[in-house]
Scaffold this motif. Structure first.
Motif, mmCIF file in Angstrom:
data_model
loop_
_atom_site.group_PDB
_atom_site.id
_atom_site.type_symbol
_atom_site.label_atom_id
_atom_site.label_comp_id
_atom_site.label_asym_id
_atom_site.label_seq_id
_atom_site.Cartn_x
_atom_site.Cartn_y
_atom_site.Cartn_z
ATOM 1 N N SER A 42 0.835 -1.201 0.000
ATOM 2 C CA SER A 42 0.000 0.000 0.000
ATOM 3 C C SER A 42 0.868 1.249 0.000
ATOM 4 O O SER A 42 2.012 1.238 0.468
ATOM 5 N N GLU A 44 0.668 5.593 0.712
ATOM 6 C CA GLU A 44 -0.130 6.661 1.310
ATOM 7 C C GLU A 44 0.690 7.939 1.362
ATOM 8 O O GLU A 44 1.898 7.897 1.630
ATOM 9 N N GLU A 45 0.068 9.080 1.107
ATOM 10 C CA GLU A 45 0.722 10.376 1.267
ATOM 11 C C GLU A 45 0.347 10.971 2.625
ATOM 12 O O GLU A 45 -0.839 11.089 2.952
ATOM 13 N N LEU A 46 1.374 11.368 3.381
ATOM 14 C CA LEU A 46 1.158 11.912 4.718
ATOM 15 C C LEU A 46 2.024 13.149 4.907
ATOM 16 O O LEU A 46 3.174 13.182 4.469
#
Length: 326
Positions: A42, A44-46
């Motif tokens: 996976s 994800e941008e954080l």
């Protein structure tokens, strides 16, 4: 000890200084977007960035904290700004002048440990100054070594030192810092200007291969700081002062990932020094004479905050209420 054993009294921005200015911490350094690739595939941008994470931790612990940074006026920059403001962090003027918001690609292994690649531009906004009421200036990581901003950071540190506690975390990023032999003189110059230094055992292994981390801490202490702290991840931390060494163990938690753990430790350290009345240039002698009990309590607070952070995904340090239970 578990992190729920740590009780923290309520905090705020603190009293006004003699000039009528609100007392605060100034954090100088990068804010960016972490593109996190997890071991399960996976992505994800954080929001993140070492110095932004420190500021975020301080804001969540109820402190008046201002961040000098370099964001773009784009969607990613807006997301980072909203994330910071939601935790009470104030961006200083000029902090959104970058052409685009920087990106760090974090790849997590099966244990949650991160390695990083960067697409990054760093500078200090023109006109950045040390406002009255600045109790501490914190910097480190990329911001302190990557030009053109690094020289401006060093100048801000020198300008702040007559009135302000200086805290520093090298937080090495080998992909950007290059040859450790070339990075070492700049890092040790900032160590010599700092009152408090926090460094990980991994940073020291990169900077001085094969060395004993605590021996390096003792060497750095001789350069000028009052306290040098080495963190050992899940094994706790060691603080070195003129009086000797103080060690604490880390609470045992299920690790989700290690993103932001060291930064939350650093933010908790500055918060604890503020609570102990040890920030500001006028408190340098008291900081140098810190007693073993106060130092142990500070370290326990820091490992507790870091433990909560690693039990969550991403750079998600606790708020003060999360620490107010027994």
């Amino acid at each position: 000890m578990t992190y729920t054993d740590i009780v923290v009294t309520p905090a705020g921005s603190g009293p006004l200084d003699p000039a009528g200015q609100s007392q605060h911490v100034l954090v100088v350094g990068e804010a960016l977007v972490d593109v996190v690739h997890r071991a399960d595939g996976s992505v994800e941008e954080l929001p993140g960035g070492s110095l932004a994470n420190v500021a975020l931790t301080l804001g969540r612990l109820g402190r008046d904290v201002r961040l000098v940074t370099w964001l773009g006026r784009d969607d990613r920059g807006a997301a980072v700004q909203e994330w910071l403001e939601d935790s009470g962090v104030t961006l200083t003027p000029g902090s959104t002048q970058a052409l685009s918001t920087s990106v760090a690609t974090a790849r997590l292994d099966e244990h949650g440990a991160a390695t990083y690649e960067f697409e990054l531009e760093w500078d200090v906004p023109s006109g950045a100054t040390i406002a009255p009421g600045t109790l501490a200036l914190h910097t480190g990581s990329i911001a302190a070594v990557l030009e053109p901003g690094a020289s401006a950071v060093r100048d801000l540190v020198k300008a702040a030192r007559p009135t302000t506690t200086i805290t520093y975390d090298p937080n090495a990023r080998p992909a950007l810092m290059g040859d450790p032999a070339l990075a070492k003189p700049r890092i040790e110059e900032l160590v010599s200007l700092a009152d408090v230094v926090k460094v990980s055992d991994e940073d020291i292994a990169w900077l001085v291969p094969g060395s004993d981390p605590v021996a390096v801490a003792r060497h750095w202490l001789a350069l000028g700081p009052a306290v040098v702290i080495v963190t050992f991840g899940g094994e706790g931390a060691v603080a070195v002062t003129e009086a000797g060494e103080q060690r604490v163990a880390a609470p045992r938690v299920d690790v989700v990932d290690t993103v932001g753990a060291g930064d939350s430790f650093m933010g908790a350290l500055v918060d604890g020094l503020w609570e102990a009345g040890l920030l500001g240039a006028g408190r340098r002698a008291a900081l140098r004479a810190i007693d073993a009990g106060t130092l142990a309590s500070l370290l326990e607070r820091c490992v507790a905050v870091a433990a909560i952070t690693v039990s969550r995904a991403g750079a998600n340090p606790p708020r003060r209420a999360d620490l107010s239970v027994r």
